[in-house]
Design a protein around this motif. Structure first.
Motif, PDB file in Angstrom:
ATOM      1  N   UNK A 121       1.986 -14.641   1.135  1.00 17.85           N
ATOM      2  CA  UNK A 121       2.555 -13.425   0.550  1.00 17.85           C
ATOM      3  C   UNK A 121       1.912 -13.165  -0.807  1.00 17.85           C
ATOM      4  N   UNK A 122       2.065 -11.924  -1.291  1.00 20.55           N
ATOM      5  CA  UNK A 122       1.683 -11.610  -2.671  1.00 20.55           C
ATOM      6  C   UNK A 122       2.869 -10.956  -3.366  1.00 20.55           C
ATOM      7  N   UNK A 123       2.693 -10.614  -4.642  1.00 21.43           N
ATOM      8  CA  UNK A 123       3.826 -10.065  -5.392  1.00 21.43           C
ATOM      9  C   UNK A 123       4.048  -8.579  -5.127  1.00 21.43           C
ATOM     10  N   UNK A 124       3.241  -7.972  -4.245  1.00 25.78           N
ATOM     11  CA  UNK A 124       3.445  -6.584  -3.837  1.00 25.78           C
ATOM     12  C   UNK A 124       4.251  -6.477  -2.547  1.00 25.78           C
ATOM     13  N   UNK A 125       4.569  -7.591  -1.945  1.00 27.24           N
ATOM     14  CA  UNK A 125       5.379  -7.592  -0.730  1.00 27.24           C
ATOM     15  C   UNK A 125       4.609  -7.742   0.561  1.00 27.24           C
ATOM     16  N   UNK A 126       3.276  -7.725   0.511  1.00 24.35           N
ATOM     17  CA  UNK A 126       2.486  -7.877   1.732  1.00 24.35           C
ATOM     18  C   UNK A 126       2.547  -9.319   2.237  1.00 24.35           C
ATOM     19  N   UNK A 127       2.514  -9.462   3.554  1.00 19.91           N
ATOM     20  CA  UNK A 127       2.410 -10.763   4.198  1.00 19.91           C
ATOM     21  C   UNK A 127       1.053 -10.813   4.893  1.00 19.91           C
ATOM     22  N   UNK A 170      -2.596  -7.817   7.459  1.00 23.24           N
ATOM     23  CA  UNK A 170      -1.391  -7.986   6.658  1.00 23.24           C
ATOM     24  C   UNK A 170      -0.259  -7.152   7.227  1.00 23.24           C
ATOM     25  N   UNK A 171       0.951  -7.706   7.106  1.00 26.54           N
ATOM     26  CA  UNK A 171       2.153  -7.020   7.542  1.00 26.54           C
ATOM     27  C   UNK A 171       2.762  -6.303   6.343  1.00 26.54           C
ATOM     28  N   UNK A 172       3.074  -5.016   6.527  1.00 23.08           N
ATOM     29  CA  UNK A 172       3.689  -4.220   5.480  1.00 23.08           C
ATOM     30  C   UNK A 172       5.172  -4.064   5.802  1.00 23.08           C
ATOM     31  N   UNK A 173       6.066  -4.753   5.093  1.00 29.35           N
ATOM     32  CA  UNK A 173       7.495  -4.662   5.400  1.00 29.35           C
ATOM     33  C   UNK A 173       8.071  -3.262   5.213  1.00 29.35           C
ATOM     34  N   UNK A 174       7.419  -2.437   4.402  1.00 28.97           N
ATOM     35  CA  UNK A 174       7.929  -1.086   4.153  1.00 28.97           C
ATOM     36  C   UNK A 174       7.707  -0.153   5.333  1.00 28.97           C
TER      37      UNK A 174
END
Length: 451
Positions: free
Chosen positions: A359-365, A377-381
């Motif tokens: 993960x990073x601090x922008x929320x991406x996995x 990368x997975x975008x939770x938004x």
């Protein structure tokens, strides 16, 4: 007379309409509705190119024809950071000073946790003594490993939000290439070091949490509150999630044999376009699907609210609120297992089996995609998988690590070890090509410090 004129009028109209129709082709209608904005990224790896003469039959009419091709790459530039000419790597961790730590699955390797001291060499971390157990096999029980505070087999290494190093020792050495000896309580351990190499904690596990045939694979650390560690048990015999309270050292299990942590028994993976089956070099020498490893890659969301995980031998991503994992099953919390099992969220198919997550601090996995020589990368938004980087020399991206360097820049580091070509899968033959590699790519976000 009126009716005759009306009839004549209709006849004339019919004749004109027929004349117009006769000038139109039966194919003269729109095949698609008017185009809208296309979805993003659909052609980022696409190009056009002419073919060599021997691939066009030396036909001059085809010599300058440009056909649609896959370039095999997209995303930010990939930088080679380290080349491994000796041992093959799994784990990677990078602190804010840019120091690189790495781990090696141990057979007869002389050390299993290391720091890169040049671009092509490594030295044992924190020292050779810590990497040298008195033995590997318990002489009183030849099928088992020993109990020792030295490293047996470090599968994973990470750097936490305080720049400290954590090493996960599986406690099960590899013997004769493929066989892992049974773990003995006290062998599997989670060890914490300060950057100067001083050990500040060692956490071991009871047999009720880590059994003789358990296979701890990775770790993520959350330093909020008491502090918690989350570790996947990849053993196909007992897959699940191990949780540790870092303040007390107490550990417990969740999601044992839950559908989200088990292997896909019929998975056939593809690498460089070639289907991969397991050809084991040990009895009964039976070829099987690529179904060896259960829950493997893990990541913690930047806010610590979700724990993401995926079996290696599957193509699906899952997550669970950490609030359920933090509850220790007990007489006080008798429903903890049921509630955790019901809280798992299936995020769907991700197009490749996964090895490492981060993960990073922008929320991406970030998700490794070994079947596509890529990291997505997975975008939770949005709930969508986004392409991130792809390149033909990303040959089995294994472990991911995000680092924010004091010297400047945020990077995603990853090891590539050509795992599917190793002897375990190729009937005892090593088809890999040295050196193995560590790369990095720039990212927008920074390290999720989990403080």
């Amino acid at each position: 007379m009126h009716h005759l004129l009306a009839f004549a009028s209709v006849a004339v109209g019919f004749t004109l309409s027929a004349a117009v129709q006769s000038n139109l082709s039966v194919f003269d209608f729109p095949e698609y509705p008017p185009p809208l904005t296309p979805p993003p990224n659909q052609t980022i790896a696409d190009s056009v190119a002419t073919l060599p003469a021997d691939q066009t039959g030396h036909n001059p009419a085809l010599a300058h024809v440009r056909v649609h091709v896959d370039t095999g790459k997209f995303g930010p530039p990939v930088e080679l950071v380290h080349a491994y000419f000796d041992f093959w790597p799994t784990g990677v961790a990078v602190n804010s000073e840019g120091r690189i730590f790495t781990s090696f699955p141990r057979g007869n390797e002389t050390f299993t946790l290391a720091e890169a001291n040049t671009a092509t060499t490594e030295v044992p971390f924190p020292d050779q003594e810590t990497n040298t157990p008195p033995a590997f096999v318990d002489p009183s029980n030849p099928g088992s490993s020993i109990v020792t505070d030295k490293f047996i087999l470090v599968q994973s290494v990470i750097v936490d939000g305080l720049d400290r190093i954590w090493a996960l020792d599986v406690g099960r050495p590899r013997v004769n290439g493929s066989t892992l000896l049974a773990a003995t309580p006290g062998g599997p351990k989670l060890v914490g070091f300060h950057a100067n190499g001083t050990r500040f904690t060692t956490i071991t596990f009871p047999t009720s949490v880590v059994a003789a045939d358990s296979s701890l694979n990775d770790v993520r650390i959350d330093l909020r509150g008491d502090g918690f560690a989350y570790l996947p048990d990849s053993s196909p015999q007992r897959p699940g999630i191990v949780v540790v309270n870092l303040r007390t050292g107490v550990s417990w299990r969740h999601l044992d044999n839950h559908p989200s942590v088990i292997t896909q028994v019929d998975l056939i993976s593809f690498h460089n376009g070639v289907p991969t089956y397991v050809h084991p070099p040990i009895a009964p020498f039976a070829v099987t699907p690529f179904n060896r490893f259960a829950v493997d890659g893990v990541a913690l969301s930047s806010d610590g609210a979700f724990f993401y995980f995926a079996p290696l031998s599957a193509r699906r991503l899952f997550r669970i609120p950490t609030s359920f994992l933090k509850v220790q099953p007990s007489a006080i919390n008798p429903n903890a297992i049921l509630l955790a099992n019901q809280a798992v969220q299936d995020l769907g198919d991700v197009g490749s089996h996964l090895n490492g997550l981060e993960s990073d601090d922008q929320g991406f996995i970030y998700l490794t995609a070994p079947e596509h020589n890529a990291i997505n990368r997975f975008n939770p938004n949005t709930g969508m998988i986004e392409p991130f980087v792809r390149n033909p020399f990303i040959q089995w991206p294994d472990t991911l690590a995000v680092a924010s360097l004091k010297s400047g820049g945020n990077f995603l580091y990853f090891t590539c070890n050509q795992l599917w070509l190793s002897p375990d899968y190729q009937n005892g033959t090593d088809l890999r090509t040295k050196p193995y590699a560590m790369y990095r790519v720039p990212i927008e976000g920074g390290k999720a410090n989990q403080l």
